[in-house]
Scaffold this motif. Structure first.
Motif, short mmCIF file in Angstrom:
data_model
loop_
_atom_site.label_atom_id
_atom_site.label_comp_id
_atom_site.label_asym_id
_atom_site.label_seq_id
_atom_site.Cartn_x
_atom_site.Cartn_y
_atom_site.Cartn_z
N ASP A 193 59.08 48.64 70.14
CA ASP A 193 60.30 47.85 70.20
C ASP A 193 60.17 46.48 69.54
OD1 ASP A 193 61.49 49.91 71.58
OD2 ASP A 193 61.05 49.07 73.57
N GLY A 194 58.98 45.91 69.62
CA GLY A 194 58.80 44.57 69.05
C GLY A 194 58.31 44.57 67.62
N LEU A 266 49.15 43.90 61.36
CA LEU A 266 50.30 44.79 61.58
C LEU A 266 50.08 45.71 62.78
CD1 LEU A 266 51.16 45.80 57.89
CD2 LEU A 266 52.46 44.27 59.40
N ALA A 267 48.82 45.97 63.11
CA ALA A 267 48.51 46.79 64.29
C ALA A 267 48.70 46.00 65.57
CB ALA A 267 47.08 47.31 64.21
N ILE A 268 48.38 44.70 65.54
CA ILE A 268 48.35 43.88 66.74
C ILE A 268 49.69 43.24 67.08
CG2 ILE A 268 47.39 41.76 67.73
CD1 ILE A 268 45.49 44.06 67.89
N PHE A 269 50.34 42.58 66.12
CA PHE A 269 51.46 41.70 66.45
C PHE A 269 52.73 42.42 66.88
CE2 PHE A 269 48.58 38.88 64.17
CZ PHE A 269 48.51 37.85 65.10
N PRO A 270 53.07 43.61 66.35
CA PRO A 270 54.20 44.34 66.94
C PRO A 270 53.96 44.66 68.41
CG PRO A 270 53.72 45.21 64.76
CD PRO A 270 52.61 44.26 65.09
N ALA A 271 52.71 45.00 68.75
CA ALA A 271 52.38 45.30 70.15
C ALA A 271 52.45 44.05 71.01
CB ALA A 271 50.99 45.93 70.23
N GLY A 276 54.61 41.67 75.62
CA GLY A 276 54.74 40.35 76.21
C GLY A 276 53.49 39.49 76.21
N TYR A 277 52.54 39.78 75.34
CA TYR A 277 51.36 38.93 75.22
C TYR A 277 51.65 37.75 74.29
CZ TYR A 277 48.10 42.01 77.66
OH TYR A 277 47.44 42.73 78.63
N HIS A 278 50.89 36.68 74.47
CA HIS A 278 51.03 35.52 73.59
C HIS A 278 50.07 35.66 72.41
CE1 HIS A 278 53.62 33.37 76.36
NE2 HIS A 278 52.75 33.61 77.34
N PRO A 279 50.51 35.25 71.21
CA PRO A 279 49.62 35.34 70.03
C PRO A 279 48.34 34.53 70.19
CG PRO A 279 51.89 34.93 69.37
CD PRO A 279 51.84 34.77 70.86
N GLN A 280 48.37 33.52 71.06
CA GLN A 280 47.21 32.63 71.22
C GLN A 280 46.22 33.13 72.26
OE1 GLN A 280 50.46 31.53 71.50
NE2 GLN A 280 50.69 30.64 69.47
N LYS A 288 42.75 43.51 74.41
CA LYS A 288 43.84 43.54 75.37
C LYS A 288 45.03 44.36 74.89
CE LYS A 288 42.77 38.88 77.13
NZ LYS A 288 43.25 37.49 77.25
N VAL A 289 45.28 44.30 73.59
CA VAL A 289 46.53 44.86 73.06
C VAL A 289 46.40 46.32 72.64
CG1 VAL A 289 48.25 44.65 71.23
CG2 VAL A 289 47.38 42.60 72.35
#
Length: 442
Positions: A193-194, A266-271, A276-280, A288-289
């Motif tokens: 979804d993200g 591209l594998a990490i940031f859509p997830a 609901g995880y923070h990029p930092q 985690k992701v």
């Protein structure tokens, strides 16, 4: 027969060098660094530095290795007849020693995750990847130290086997598989979804997110992911076959490095956006992701297990190059001493790496300088020793080595690239590296 190590093929050299460069730098470190320093802005700066700084420096290190054809604590004397310049090689030796120390922490985490998936599968219950809690794992001092020890042991075994039988054969199989599985993960992430927000975060450069600190870390990342300044690439090039083309080999490695970094993003940031995880999130971002992504897939636990094995190999290709440099130097390229030196070196690395492992558990309150013990080891290598090593080699190549000899080793120059590269190394690169040091001090 010579006891000197060598690659059997140029392909083996390229894949092993790419593995060393890509390793944890592109897959583990790039996503969380991009998360901290602005996503697309960090990617943009990283691309600029990798192409215009990293590529010329990688060509330089390959040239030095191919010309010197010996271990790096001796190569500078051989090329310049100035023994004191071997300090550059010893700087690289120190860098990889510390680097292996905190690299093995991440390698240990991978080992533990693999163990968790196996235990869940053997329990005959439905495997839930969500049950693997990152914070619980890294806060267990005994578990993480054991995982780290296993990772160092695996590295030692492959290095003991030598260049051709150990590293080259493994690289030819595992590196292509790593690409395939990373593409599968990206394909799944892009259905979440993200996905749109995640793609925008990692690919859209936002000028407002660019900071002096971000620029410095983007430059440091370009050094880190290409293993520049440690003389590790010089060591690998010293094993290279005569037919190896320096420019095409370096270009291939840079392209693979950039591609893996982008795929990891591209594998990490859509997830991240979906769950609901923070990029930092920091160093644990990947751990985690990705279980959340695989948990959304049919046969996700099986695919995650295979990915972890490939991720372990990516980590091993990096750690192997780190241990290999020390083995090359202390055995003086005599393969009859390889096993003994690999064992002793691995024991020393294990001892000095324990504090970095415990900086996530019993030593987490020890904060100084750049942060935890782990953070300080990372900072010293990425922001001090690597740039120092690159500066030293740049000055040697640009100021001391014969221009004609360099041109001969540069190879065929159809596009007239030698002179721009040479003057870039001679005049521009030293200034860039010195400026980085000045800004860091300020």
């Amino acid at each position: 027969m010579s006891n000197h190590s060598h690659w059997k093929t140029s392909t083996g050299f390229i894949l092993a060098s790419a593995g060393s460069a890509i390793g944890l730098g592109a897959m583990w470190k790039f996503p969380y660094m991009a998360g901290i320093y602005g996503g697309g802005a960090f990617l943009f700066m990283f691309l600029i530095f990798t192409i215009f700084v990293g590529l010329p420096l990688l060509i330089m290190e390959f040239t030095v290795g191919k010309m010197g054809h010996t271990y790096t604590t001796q190569i500078y004397k051989k090329l310049t007849e100035k023994k004191w310049l071997n300090i550059i090689g010893w700087n690289g030796n120190l860098a990889v020693f510390i680097l292996f120390g905190f690299y093995s922490v991440i390698g240990g985490w991978i080992i533990i995750y693999i163990g968790n998936v196996i235990i869940q599968a053997l329990s005959l219950k439905s495997v839930s990847l969500i049950d693997i809690k990152f914070e619980e794992i890294i806060s267990n001092p005994w578990l993480t130290v054991i995982g780290q020890g296993v990772f160092i042991f695996l590295t030692m075994i492959i290095v003991m086997l030598g260049v051709e039988k150990g590293l080259e054969k493994a690289s030819k199989i595992m590196m292509p598989l790593l690409f395939v599985f990373l593409i599968i993960i990206v394909a799944k992430s892009l259905t979440l979804d993200g996905a749109v927000d995640g793609i925008r975060y990692i690919l859209q450069p936002r000028v407002d997110d660019i900071s002096v600190e971000g620029v410095l870390f983007a430059l440091g990342q370009s050094f880190f992911t290409l293993s520049l300044g440690t003389t590790g690439m010089i060591t690998y090039a010293s094993y290279a076959p005569k037919e190896m083309t320096i420019k095409s080999s370096a270009f291939s490695i840079v392209v693979m490095n950039i591609l893996i970094s982008i795929l990891a993003g591209l594998a990490i940031f859509p997830a991240l956006k979906t769950f609901g995880y923070h990029p930092q999130e920091g160093p644990g971002l990947l751990f985690k992701v990705l279980p959340l992504v695989f948990n959304q897939m049919h046969f996700g636990a099986i695919f995650y297990f295979i990915f972890l094995l490939l991720f372990l190999f990516a980590a091993l290709t990096s750690s192997i190059s780190l241990l290999e440099l020390n083995v090359s130097n202390f055995s003086k390229n005599d393969n009859s001493k390889r096993k003994k030196v690999a064992v002793i070196g691995s024991i020393f690395v294990f001892i000095i790496s324990i504090p970095s492992t415990l900086s996530f558990s019993s030593l987490r309150e020890v904060i100084f300088g750049a942060g935890t013990i782990f953070d300080n080891m990372d900072f010293i290598v990425s922001n001090i020793l690597m740039p120092l090593g690159a500066l030293g080699t740049t000055l040697v190549v640009g100021q001391l080595l014969d221009k004609t000899l360099l041109k001969e080793n540069f190879g065929k120059d159809k596009f007239k690239l030698f002179l721009p590269w040479y003057y870039l190394i001679k005049f521009v690169m030293p200034i860039i590296i010195v400026l980085v040091f000045i800004v860091q001090l300020i």
